[in-house]
Every structure is written in structure tokens, then in C-alpha cells.
Scaffold this motif. Structure first.
Motif, PDB file in Angstrom:
ATOM      1  N   ILE A  23     -32.044  -6.985 -24.698  1.00  0.00           N
ATOM      2  CA  ILE A  23     -32.493  -8.386 -24.549  1.00  0.00           C
ATOM      3  C   ILE A  23     -32.792  -8.977 -25.924  1.00  0.00           C
ATOM      4  CG2 ILE A  23     -34.324  -9.904 -23.665  1.00  0.00           C
ATOM      5  CD1 ILE A  23     -34.737  -7.896 -21.377  1.00  0.00           C
ATOM      6  N   ALA A  24     -33.548  -8.204 -26.739  1.00  0.00           N
ATOM      7  CA  ALA A  24     -33.951  -8.714 -28.058  1.00  0.00           C
ATOM      8  C   ALA A  24     -32.707  -9.048 -28.891  1.00  0.00           C
ATOM      9  CB  ALA A  24     -34.813  -7.675 -28.762  1.00  0.00           C
ATOM     10  N   LEU A  25     -31.722  -8.158 -28.882  1.00  0.00           N
ATOM     11  CA  LEU A  25     -30.515  -8.412 -29.676  1.00  0.00           C
ATOM     12  C   LEU A  25     -29.727  -9.586 -29.092  1.00  0.00           C
ATOM     13  CD1 LEU A  25     -29.453  -4.715 -30.410  1.00  0.00           C
ATOM     14  CD2 LEU A  25     -30.427  -6.356 -32.026  1.00  0.00           C
ATOM     15  N   HIS A  26     -29.675  -9.638 -27.769  1.00  0.00           N
ATOM     16  CA  HIS A  26     -28.978 -10.747 -27.101  1.00  0.00           C
ATOM     17  C   HIS A  26     -29.612 -12.094 -27.501  1.00  0.00           C
ATOM     18  CE1 HIS A  26     -27.121 -13.186 -24.059  1.00  0.00           C
ATOM     19  NE2 HIS A  26     -28.287 -13.412 -23.477  1.00  0.00           N
ATOM     20  N   ARG A  27     -30.966 -12.108 -27.543  1.00  0.00           N
ATOM     21  CA  ARG A  27     -31.650 -13.363 -27.914  1.00  0.00           C
ATOM     22  C   ARG A  27     -31.338 -13.770 -29.361  1.00  0.00           C
ATOM     23  NH1 ARG A  27     -33.377 -14.566 -23.243  1.00  0.00           N
ATOM     24  NH2 ARG A  27     -35.126 -13.568 -22.203  1.00  0.00           N
ATOM     25  N   GLN A  61     -42.394 -12.146 -26.289  1.00  0.00           N
ATOM     26  CA  GLN A  61     -41.352 -12.405 -27.297  1.00  0.00           C
ATOM     27  C   GLN A  61     -39.948 -12.253 -26.699  1.00  0.00           C
ATOM     28  OE1 GLN A  61     -41.642 -13.683 -30.291  1.00  0.00           O
ATOM     29  NE2 GLN A  61     -43.845 -13.816 -29.871  1.00  0.00           N
ATOM     30  N   LEU A  62     -39.836 -11.327 -25.758  1.00  0.00           N
ATOM     31  CA  LEU A  62     -38.525 -11.114 -25.121  1.00  0.00           C
ATOM     32  C   LEU A  62     -38.244 -12.181 -24.060  1.00  0.00           C
ATOM     33  CD1 LEU A  62     -38.740  -7.225 -24.628  1.00  0.00           C
ATOM     34  CD2 LEU A  62     -37.462  -8.438 -26.397  1.00  0.00           C
ATOM     35  N   GLY A  63     -39.290 -12.960 -23.741  1.00  0.00           N
ATOM     36  CA  GLY A  63     -39.119 -14.064 -22.775  1.00  0.00           C
ATOM     37  C   GLY A  63     -39.134 -13.609 -21.324  1.00  0.00           C
ATOM     38  N   VAL A  64     -39.738 -12.431 -21.053  1.00  0.00           N
ATOM     39  CA  VAL A  64     -39.716 -11.933 -19.669  1.00  0.00           C
ATOM     40  C   VAL A  64     -41.123 -11.699 -19.094  1.00  0.00           C
ATOM     41  CG1 VAL A  64     -37.447 -10.822 -19.851  1.00  0.00           C
ATOM     42  CG2 VAL A  64     -39.493  -9.535 -20.468  1.00  0.00           C
ATOM     43  N   ALA A  65     -42.163 -12.104 -19.843  1.00  0.00           N
ATOM     44  CA  ALA A  65     -43.527 -11.789 -19.385  1.00  0.00           C
ATOM     45  C   ALA A  65     -43.936 -12.609 -18.164  1.00  0.00           C
ATOM     46  CB  ALA A  65     -44.521 -12.016 -20.527  1.00  0.00           C
ATOM     47  N   GLU A 309     -42.305  -2.893 -28.420  1.00  0.00           N
ATOM     48  CA  GLU A 309     -42.502  -3.361 -29.802  1.00  0.00           C
ATOM     49  C   GLU A 309     -41.306  -2.982 -30.678  1.00  0.00           C
ATOM     50  OE1 GLU A 309     -47.337  -2.516 -29.804  1.00  0.00           O
ATOM     51  OE2 GLU A 309     -46.049  -1.472 -31.224  1.00  0.00           O
ATOM     52  N   ASP A 310     -40.806  -1.750 -30.517  1.00  0.00           N
ATOM     53  CA  ASP A 310     -39.625  -1.314 -31.293  1.00  0.00           C
ATOM     54  C   ASP A 310     -38.488  -2.324 -31.132  1.00  0.00           C
ATOM     55  OD1 ASP A 310     -40.898   1.075 -31.905  1.00  0.00           O
ATOM     56  OD2 ASP A 310     -39.827   2.257 -30.399  1.00  0.00           O
ATOM     57  N   ALA A 311     -38.270  -2.732 -29.873  1.00  0.00           N
ATOM     58  CA  ALA A 311     -37.142  -3.630 -29.572  1.00  0.00           C
ATOM     59  C   ALA A 311     -37.264  -4.932 -30.369  1.00  0.00           C
ATOM     60  CB  ALA A 311     -37.114  -3.928 -28.071  1.00  0.00           C
ATOM     61  N   VAL A 312     -38.478  -5.501 -30.377  1.00  0.00           N
ATOM     62  CA  VAL A 312     -38.689  -6.789 -31.062  1.00  0.00           C
ATOM     63  C   VAL A 312     -38.475  -6.616 -32.577  1.00  0.00           C
ATOM     64  CG1 VAL A 312     -40.435  -8.548 -31.618  1.00  0.00           C
ATOM     65  CG2 VAL A 312     -40.277  -7.639 -29.283  1.00  0.00           C
ATOM     66  N   VAL A 313     -39.068  -5.555 -33.133  1.00  0.00           N
ATOM     67  CA  VAL A 313     -39.005  -5.370 -34.592  1.00  0.00           C
ATOM     68  C   VAL A 313     -37.565  -5.075 -35.035  1.00  0.00           C
ATOM     69  CG1 VAL A 313     -39.866  -3.981 -36.535  1.00  0.00           C
ATOM     70  CG2 VAL A 313     -41.405  -4.594 -34.657  1.00  0.00           C
TER      71      VAL A 313
END
Ligand SMILES: Cc1cc2nc3c(=O)[nH]c(=O)nc-3n(C[C@H](O)[C@H](O)[C@H](O)COP(=O)(O)OP(=O)(O)OC[C@H]3O[C@@H](n4cnc5c(N)ncnc54)[C@H](O)[C@@H]3O)c2cc1C
Length: 399
Positions: A23-27, A61-65, A309-313
């Protein structure tokens, strides 16, 4: 002629971290493909997962909360009860902390990805670097292969990618944890996480909503016995009840009434904190995230959140190196990917070292029969982690 498919960015594993990373990379406009060994989404295994404030920030941050906020009640305090001493302590919990059904989290992450991102039934067997092309050849157990410029291993505790990076082997605590879910017409436990301790036994209870609670219980003999007997949920139930024979009736009832389909046991594995300081977590355009990188015992309830957190960073660093928006077919510069991964590992290392160290010390405290070792561990925890809940205040920053 057999054509080997070629991909720019490949993620191995569609667990919490793999989906979050996709998701993070897609965004960031970075096109990825996720290869998952299961035939379907792994949304039927596991019970619940406590997502701390830091994990909720990453989900934001991933937009899914937002949808997840409607699926659980915020947990507002923790109560520690020492049954043999007749003592208890109530601790308010800062921020937003939700105990989610794992299924809800996995389904929500999956739904945020473009259709077709995850390729199911593809179990990675090995990775080899082709020295001529500087690309990686990924071989799957069905005999097929692909070529990938970038590979991110989110493949959990038996990570093939971690093996490729030559990470040190995992270790195991001498005890495990039994988990389950219990449904009530309406319970009266409030928005409170409770931990009941007596001699060496620990039972925890966290509400998911007003009807459903998640619970866990330390199981000391898991490592010595035949693994097959633990597949039977009634064995899990009975062994838990045997251990907590003198616990209050409401705790025993919770175990008696637990849904048999949700009962499971896990051996508790961890990457030694000192290995986390020295291991090399990326090699060129290959790296790891989530449990593949820093599996830890669940005493802080932070493994999943650390993976988010890893995904976002990771995605932020790739974008900052100018690797974003490759969806139009632009090729990623290998050198920039390598630099982004090195920065990612550098930014994450102290965070997962501290989480792992704290949860390791709590594990030692629970696991050791030696009073002296317990005392030393308590002193170390008090000295190193003056605020035992400091880990939930961490902010991994924006995507
Ligand atoms: C008992 C227990 C309780 C826990 N409680 C909490 C909690 O309350 N809060 C919290 O934050 N964390 C908790 N954790 C930790 C949390 O569950 C993990 O940190 C998290 O699930 C790790 O996610 P992951 O995606 O990195 O790995 P995994 O969930 O293990 O996912 C890995 C994925 O990769 C796939 N895969 C593996 N190998 C291959 C391969 N070779 N090829 C292709 N696919 C592959 C797997 O099928 C899987 O889908 C707990 C852990 C345990 C054991």
C-alpha cells in the motif's frame, strides 16, 4: 519458448507487513507485485492483534485507519493484577489503541490495494543474484522463476529473504502463548486491558468490542511436548484451565466459553537484540521488513505495529530518492534503491532494537525460575526503560 517474467519491485509475503508495504509503495506511485505462498488471503488464521498508538499512526499514513476505527473500541487503561499478593495497579494508556480482529486488519489492508497486486499460491524457494544483469532470480517451489530488480522480504519468521541476507538464526523462549476469543452477550470489563498474574502464570484480556474479548495465557510446556497434540483446541482449552485452576471464576469462564475455532498456540520466537545491532538487513536492492527483519516476543504487543512503521519508512525513503511514480514504466535506478534501503535500515535499527530488547527482558522475567535473574532483569528494565510505555509514543513520520 518459456518466458521468464521480469518485475521492478517484488514483495514476498502478504501478511500485515507485506500488504502494508505494498500500500505504502502504491501510494507513492511505485508499482509492486506481492507473492504469497498461501492459496488465499490469510485472514482466517490468528485471533486478534492489539494495535498501539504508534501503529494507528502508521495506519493513518497508509490511509486505512478510518474503517478500522469502527471495528473495535479504544482501549483506555491497563490493569495489572497480582492475584497472590492481592495487589493491583491501574495505568491509563495514552492515545488511540485498538484490539482488532486480525481478519479485519488483513481484509482492510488487502482492500486498499489495486486488484491483482497479490499473486497467491507462489512460495519462494530461493533468491540468486545474476552477476551479469545485477538482477535477482527468484525461484518458487512450483519450479517457476521470475526476475526482480528489487525484492522486499515480508515473509515472516522463516524468511527466505532473511536467509539470502545471511541474517543470524532466530531464538525461541522456553514457553509459548495460547490465545483465543470469547463472545459475551455483553461484557462489563470496560475499555480496559487486564493482566492477571499468579506465581509464574499470566493471563491477559483485551476487549475488542462490547461483546468480544481477546485473551492470552502463557503456556510453559509447549516446547517439550509433541506439537501435534496442540492442534486440538480442546487440549489447548483444558491445559489452560489446568494451569489457572485457582484464578477467579470470571477468568476461568472466559476460557471455558472461548470459541474453539479461535484457540491457537504459538511458540515465541525472537531475533536476539544484539543481533539486531549487527546484522546487515539489506544487500543492494534486497531488504526485509516486519517479522522477517525483527520478530519479537509479543509482550509489548508491538510486532505488528513495528511492521506497519517499516512499511511507511521504507516507501518514504524510496520516494525521497526519486524512485516514486514509476507506474508509467520508468525504470528504477539500482544505485538509488540501494541508498534508500540503507537509509531505511539506519532509520529503523534503533527503534526495533529497543522494542526487541524490552520485550526480550520481559520474556526473561516471565521465563526464568531464578529469583536473582528476575531481580537483575527488573533492575535492567527499570534502568533502561524508565517509561515502560514510552514505545507507544513513537511516531514513524509521514509517508
Ligand atoms: C502470540 C502472538 C501474539 C501477538 N500479538 C501481537 C499484538 O497484540 N500486537 C502486535 O502488534 N503484534 C503482535 N504479534 C506480532 C505480530 O503478529 C507479527 O509481528 C506480525 O503478524 C508480523 O507480520 P508480517 O507480515 O511481518 O509476518 P507474517 O504475518 O508472518 O506474514 C508473512 C507472510 O509471508 C508468507 N510467506 C512466508 N514465507 C513465504 C515464502 N517463502 N514465499 C511466499 N510467501 C511466504 C506467509 O504465508 C505470510 O502470509 C503477536 C505475535 C504472536 C506470536
Amino acid at each position: 519458448m518459456h518466458v521468464v517474467m521480469e518485475y521492478e519491485v517484488v514483495i514476498i509475503g502478504a501478511g500485515i507487513c507485506g500488504l502494508a508495504t505494498a500500500i505504502a509503495l502504491h501510494r507513492k506511485g511505485i508499482k509492486t507485485v506481492v507473492f504469497e505462498r498461501s492459496e488465499t488471503l490469510r485472514n482466517t488464521t490468528g485471533t486478534a492483534i492489539f494495535i498501539r498508538q504508534n501503529g494507528m499512526r502508521a495506519l493513518d499514513q497508509l490511509g486505512v485507519a478510518e474503517p478500522l476505527r469502527h471495528m473495535a473500541i479504544p482501549v483506555q487503561r491497563e490493569r495489572e493484577v497480582w492475584l497472590d499478593k492481592g495487589r493491583q495497579k491501574e495505568i491509563p494508556i495514552d492515545g488511540e489503541n485498538l484490539c482488532l480482529r486480525r481478519k479485519h486488519l488483513i481484509d482492510t489492508l488487502y482492500a486498499a490495494l489495486p486488484p491483482g497486486t497479490v499473486k497467491f499460491g507462489r512460495q519462494l524457494e530461493s533468491i540468486k543474484l545474476d552477476p551479469n544483469t545485477a538482477k535477482h532470480v527468484l525461484r518458487f517451489i512450483d519450479g517457476s522463476s521470475i526476475i526482480a530488480k528489487v525484492a522486499i522480504g515480508c515473509d515472516g519468521v522463516n524468511s527466505v529473504v532473511a536467509h539470502f541476507l545471511k541474517l543470524k538464526p532466530l531464538r525461541m523462549f522456553s514457553f509459548g502463548e495460547i490465545r483465543g476469543l470469547t463472545r459475551y452477550p455483553s461484557h462489563s470489563f470496560g475499555p480496559e486491558m487486564a493482566c492477571f498474574m499468579k506465581s509464574d502464570n499470566v493471563v491477559g484480556r483485551i476487549p475488542i468490542n462490547d461483546n468480544l474479548v481477546s485473551w492470552y495465557c502463557k503456556q510453559p510446556c509447549v516446547v517439550q511436548t509433541d506439537e501435534r497434540i496442540w492442534k486440538d483446541p480442546e487440549v489447548l482449552r483444558q491445559s489452560t484451565l489446568d494451569m489457572i485452576g485457582d484464578y477467579p471464576q470470571e477468568i476461568k469462564e472466559m476460557i471455558e466459553k472461548a470459541d474453539a475455532n479461535t484457540l491457537s498456540i504459538k511458540h515465541l520466537r525472537y531475533r536476539a537484540p544484539w543481533d539486531l545491532l549487527t546484522d546487515t538487513f539489506c544487500k543492494g536492492t534486497v531488504t526485509v521488513a516486519g517479522d522477517a527483519m525483527h520478530v519479537m516476543a509479543p509482550f509489548l504487543g508491538q510486532g505488528g505495529s513495528a511492521g506497519l512503521e517499516d512499511a511507511v519508512v521504507l516507501a518514504r525513503n524510496m520516494a525521497q530518492m526519486g524512485l516514486d511514480h514509476n507506474e508509467s514504466g520508468r525504470r528504477l535506478a539500482t544505485k538509488c534503491v540501494g541508498e534508500a534501503f540503507e537509509l531505511y535500515v539506519k532509520q529503523r535499527r534503533i527503534r526495533f532494537f529497543l522494542l526487541s530488547l524490552q520485550s526480550y527482558l520481559i520474556g526473561v522475567l516471565f521465563g526464568t525460575p531464578s529469583r536473582l535473574r528476575k531481580l537483575i532483569t527488573i533492575m535492567l528494565l527499570a534502568f533502561l526503560f524508565r517509561d515502560p510505555y514510552g514505545h507507544i509514543h513513537y511516531d514513524c513520520g509521514g509517508l
